[in-house]
Motif scaffolding. Structure first.
Motif, PDB file in Angstrom:
ATOM      1  N   GLN A 153      89.071  13.003   0.142  1.00 13.52           N
ATOM      2  CA  GLN A 153      89.426  14.135  -0.712  1.00 13.52           C
ATOM      3  C   GLN A 153      89.251  13.793  -2.186  1.00 13.52           C
ATOM      4  OE1 GLN A 153      93.364  14.652   0.975  1.00 13.52           O
ATOM      5  NE2 GLN A 153      92.794  16.644   1.852  1.00 13.52           N
ATOM      6  N   GLN A 154      89.608  12.559  -2.562  1.00 11.44           N
ATOM      7  CA  GLN A 154      89.408  12.156  -3.950  1.00 11.44           C
ATOM      8  C   GLN A 154      87.925  12.194  -4.327  1.00 11.44           C
ATOM      9  OE1 GLN A 154      91.710   8.728  -5.496  1.00 11.44           O
ATOM     10  NE2 GLN A 154      92.735   8.718  -3.510  1.00 11.44           N
ATOM     11  N   GLN A 155      87.058  11.759  -3.414  1.00 11.45           N
ATOM     12  CA  GLN A 155      85.632  11.813  -3.720  1.00 11.45           C
ATOM     13  C   GLN A 155      85.146  13.256  -3.802  1.00 11.45           C
ATOM     14  OE1 GLN A 155      83.571  10.440  -5.441  1.00 11.45           O
ATOM     15  NE2 GLN A 155      82.566   8.837  -4.223  1.00 11.45           N
ATOM     16  N   GLN A 166      77.526  22.875 -13.508  1.00  5.63           N
ATOM     17  CA  GLN A 166      76.264  23.363 -12.931  1.00  5.63           C
ATOM     18  C   GLN A 166      75.074  22.525 -13.417  1.00  5.63           C
ATOM     19  OE1 GLN A 166      76.408  27.565 -14.050  1.00  5.63           O
ATOM     20  NE2 GLN A 166      77.393  28.039 -12.102  1.00  5.63           N
ATOM     21  N   PRO A 167      75.111  21.217 -13.152  1.00  2.00           N
ATOM     22  CA  PRO A 167      74.048  20.337 -13.648  1.00  2.00           C
ATOM     23  C   PRO A 167      72.746  20.528 -12.883  1.00  2.00           C
ATOM     24  CG  PRO A 167      75.469  19.130 -12.156  1.00  2.00           C
ATOM     25  CD  PRO A 167      76.093  20.491 -12.326  1.00  2.00           C
ATOM     26  N   LEU A 168      71.658  20.133 -13.507  1.00  3.44           N
ATOM     27  CA  LEU A 168      70.364  20.124 -12.830  1.00  3.44           C
ATOM     28  C   LEU A 168      70.256  18.937 -11.881  1.00  3.44           C
ATOM     29  CD1 LEU A 168      68.032  20.922 -15.861  1.00  3.44           C
ATOM     30  CD2 LEU A 168      68.708  22.492 -14.024  1.00  3.44           C
ATOM     31  N   VAL A 169      70.894  17.812 -12.271  1.00  2.78           N
ATOM     32  CA  VAL A 169      70.758  16.564 -11.527  1.00  2.78           C
ATOM     33  C   VAL A 169      72.135  15.980 -11.254  1.00  2.78           C
ATOM     34  CG1 VAL A 169      69.791  14.220 -11.523  1.00  2.78           C
ATOM     35  CG2 VAL A 169      68.540  16.091 -12.626  1.00  2.78           C
ATOM     36  N   LEU A 170      72.339  15.535 -10.013  1.00  2.00           N
ATOM     37  CA  LEU A 170      73.555  14.817  -9.637  1.00  2.00           C
ATOM     38  C   LEU A 170      73.178  13.365  -9.385  1.00  2.00           C
ATOM     39  CD1 LEU A 170      76.575  15.221  -9.017  1.00  2.00           C
ATOM     40  CD2 LEU A 170      75.941  15.590  -6.639  1.00  2.00           C
ATOM     41  N   LEU A 171      73.762  12.458 -10.179  1.00  2.00           N
ATOM     42  CA  LEU A 171      73.521  11.022 -10.036  1.00  2.00           C
ATOM     43  C   LEU A 171      74.711  10.414  -9.315  1.00  2.00           C
ATOM     44  CD1 LEU A 171      72.277  10.508 -13.668  1.00  2.00           C
ATOM     45  CD2 LEU A 171      70.855  10.249 -11.654  1.00  2.00           C
ATOM     46  N   ALA A 172      74.475   9.887  -8.128  1.00  2.00           N
ATOM     47  CA  ALA A 172      75.555   9.358  -7.286  1.00  2.00           C
ATOM     48  C   ALA A 172      75.336   7.862  -7.077  1.00  2.00           C
ATOM     49  CB  ALA A 172      75.586  10.090  -5.949  1.00  2.00           C
ATOM     50  N   ASP A 173      76.297   7.065  -7.549  1.00  2.00           N
ATOM     51  CA  ASP A 173      76.198   5.603  -7.451  1.00  2.00           C
ATOM     52  C   ASP A 173      77.118   5.114  -6.344  1.00  2.00           C
ATOM     53  OD1 ASP A 173      75.813   2.925  -7.832  1.00  2.00           O
ATOM     54  OD2 ASP A 173      76.556   2.866  -9.884  1.00  2.00           O
ATOM     55  N   GLU A 174      76.541   4.760  -5.207  1.00  2.00           N
ATOM     56  CA  GLU A 174      77.302   4.301  -4.034  1.00  2.00           C
ATOM     57  C   GLU A 174      78.473   5.254  -3.727  1.00  2.00           C
ATOM     58  OE1 GLU A 174      76.371   1.893  -2.150  1.00  2.00           O
ATOM     59  OE2 GLU A 174      75.184   0.514  -3.355  1.00  2.00           O
ATOM     60  N   PRO A 175      78.199   6.547  -3.533  1.00  2.00           N
ATOM     61  CA  PRO A 175      79.288   7.521  -3.403  1.00  2.00           C
ATOM     62  C   PRO A 175      80.150   7.350  -2.164  1.00  2.00           C
ATOM     63  CG  PRO A 175      77.197   8.529  -2.819  1.00  2.00           C
ATOM     64  CD  PRO A 175      76.878   7.178  -3.403  1.00  2.00           C
ATOM     65  N   THR A 176      79.665   6.598  -1.173  1.00  2.00           N
ATOM     66  CA  THR A 176      80.446   6.383   0.052  1.00  2.00           C
ATOM     67  C   THR A 176      80.953   4.954   0.171  1.00  2.00           C
ATOM     68  OG1 THR A 176      78.453   5.835   1.340  1.00  2.00           O
ATOM     69  CG2 THR A 176      79.102   8.163   1.255  1.00  2.00           C
ATOM     70  N   GLY A 177      80.804   4.162  -0.886  1.00  2.00           N
ATOM     71  CA  GLY A 177      81.117   2.736  -0.813  1.00  2.00           C
ATOM     72  C   GLY A 177      82.573   2.428  -0.516  1.00  2.00           C
ATOM     73  N   ASN A 178      83.491   3.337  -0.874  1.00  2.00           N
ATOM     74  CA  ASN A 178      84.917   3.097  -0.643  1.00  2.00           C
ATOM     75  C   ASN A 178      85.475   3.908   0.518  1.00  2.00           C
ATOM     76  OD1 ASN A 178      85.151   1.251  -2.702  1.00  2.00           O
ATOM     77  ND2 ASN A 178      85.965   2.692  -4.199  1.00  2.00           N
ATOM     78  N   SER A 184      82.425   8.976   5.071  1.00  2.00           N
ATOM     79  CA  SER A 184      81.120   8.770   4.441  1.00  2.00           C
ATOM     80  C   SER A 184      80.134   9.840   4.864  1.00  2.00           C
ATOM     81  CB  SER A 184      80.572   7.384   4.788  1.00  2.00           C
ATOM     82  OG  SER A 184      81.358   6.365   4.207  1.00  2.00           O
ATOM     83  N   HIS A 185      80.096  10.121   6.159  1.00  2.00           N
ATOM     84  CA  HIS A 185      79.169  11.142   6.639  1.00  2.00           C
ATOM     85  C   HIS A 185      79.561  12.531   6.141  1.00  2.00           C
ATOM     86  CE1 HIS A 185      76.454   8.775   9.109  1.00  2.00           C
ATOM     87  NE2 HIS A 185      77.505   8.079   9.554  1.00  2.00           N
ATOM     88  N   GLU A 186      80.853  12.782   6.010  1.00  2.00           N
ATOM     89  CA  GLU A 186      81.297  14.074   5.467  1.00  2.00           C
ATOM     90  C   GLU A 186      80.825  14.244   4.022  1.00  2.00           C
ATOM     91  OE1 GLU A 186      85.497  14.131   5.949  1.00  2.00           O
ATOM     92  OE2 GLU A 186      85.435  14.560   8.098  1.00  2.00           O
ATOM     93  N   ILE A 187      80.942  13.183   3.239  1.00  2.00           N
ATOM     94  CA  ILE A 187      80.498  13.254   1.848  1.00  2.00           C
ATOM     95  C   ILE A 187      78.986  13.428   1.773  1.00  2.00           C
ATOM     96  CG2 ILE A 187      80.237  11.909  -0.283  1.00  2.00           C
ATOM     97  CD1 ILE A 187      83.034  13.182   0.132  1.00  2.00           C
ATOM     98  N   MET A 188      78.258  12.748   2.644  1.00  2.00           N
ATOM     99  CA  MET A 188      76.807  12.903   2.638  1.00  2.00           C
ATOM    100  C   MET A 188      76.400  14.307   3.054  1.00  2.00           C
ATOM    101  SD  MET A 188      75.725  10.236   1.304  1.00  2.00           S
ATOM    102  CE  MET A 188      74.073  10.914   1.391  1.00  2.00           C
TER     103      MET A 188
END
Length: 247
Positions: A153-155, A166-178, A184-188
């Motif tokens: 939920q925090q992620q 409403q960005p054009l680009v989403l930069l995700a750095d290891e978004p499922t690492g924690n 992880s699959h839900e976030i993906m």
């Protein structure tokens, strides 16, 4: 997505060197990379390969030593610090492994923060934050603090904060690492839905092949160079998961 369409992002002969003299370390050795609007790209590679450096450059958090970074045709390396900050504020969203939420602040207030920096009215901030939280499946959780939320939920709050502008680009750095495997699959699935349904270009750094399998393109870095750049089947290669909510 037409191959003839102009690139959203283009890197030309980009180098990045840290330090000087014998202590100098070349993190990027002259890379070329083209990202088109609407792509979902996973960036992979071992530690020290240059993948985090290139994400910092793409996010306007750092500048190249040489070469050219074009964002919608604008030469980013020629912008001053304030101009780069405006580009980040209006065109880029960021999601990190560690969530980076304000601990004593509600989910809604965390999501409103980028809009506060943009000078939006309280009414506009409230409405946009509620819509973003609903988009990530957290309708009804607006007044909960991070301590009252699970890691997943925090992620989701962090993703809502990233997309509220409403960005054009989403930069995700290891978004499922924690996160555990299920979360992880839900976030993906959520990132995939944002890419598919809202057309947000997603650039994601990951060490995990099963997370990279959600992307439709995988760029692999080795020793500061692009070692491979391959199109991928995307989510079709991933086992069926519950569809993530999205607006």
């Amino acid at each position: 997505m037409s191959e003839a369409s102009p690139p959203l992002i283009e890197l030309r002969a980009i180098t990045k060197t840290y330090g000087e003299g014998q202590a100098a370390f070349q993190a990027l050795c002259g890379i070329d990379l083209v990202i088109r609007a609407g792509e979902f790209v996973a960036v992979m590679g071992p530690s020290g390969s240059g993948k985090s450096t290139v994400m910092n450059l793409l996010g306007c958090l750092d500048t190249p030593t040489s070469g050219h970074y074009l964002f919608r045709g604008i030469a980013v390396e020629t912008l001053d610090r304030n101009q780069r900050a405006l580009l980040r504020r209006h065109s880029l969203g960021f999601v990190f492994q560690g969530f980076n939420l304000l601990a004593r602040t509600t989910a809604q207030e965390n999501v409103e923060l980028p809009l506060l920096y943009r000078g939006e009215t309280a009414e506009a901030r409230h409405a946009a934050a509620r819509a973003a939280l609903k988009c990530v499946g957290l309708d009804g959780w607006e007044q909960h603090t991070p301590a009252e939320l699970s890691g997943g939920q925090q992620q989701r709050v962090a993703i809502a904060r990233a997309i509220v502008t409403q960005p054009l680009v989403l930069l995700a750095d290891e978004p499922t690492g924690n996160l555990d495997s299920k979360r992880s699959h839900e976030i993906m699935e959520l990132l995939l839905a944002l890419n598919r349904d809202q057309g947000i270009t997603v650039l994601m750094v990951t060490h995990e092949p099963d997370m990279a399998a959600y992307a439709r393109r995988i760029v692999h870095f080795v020793d500061g160079l692009v070692d491979s750049d391959t199109q991928h089947a995307g989510s079709s290669a991933v086992g069926a998961q519950a569809e993530a909510p999205c607006c």
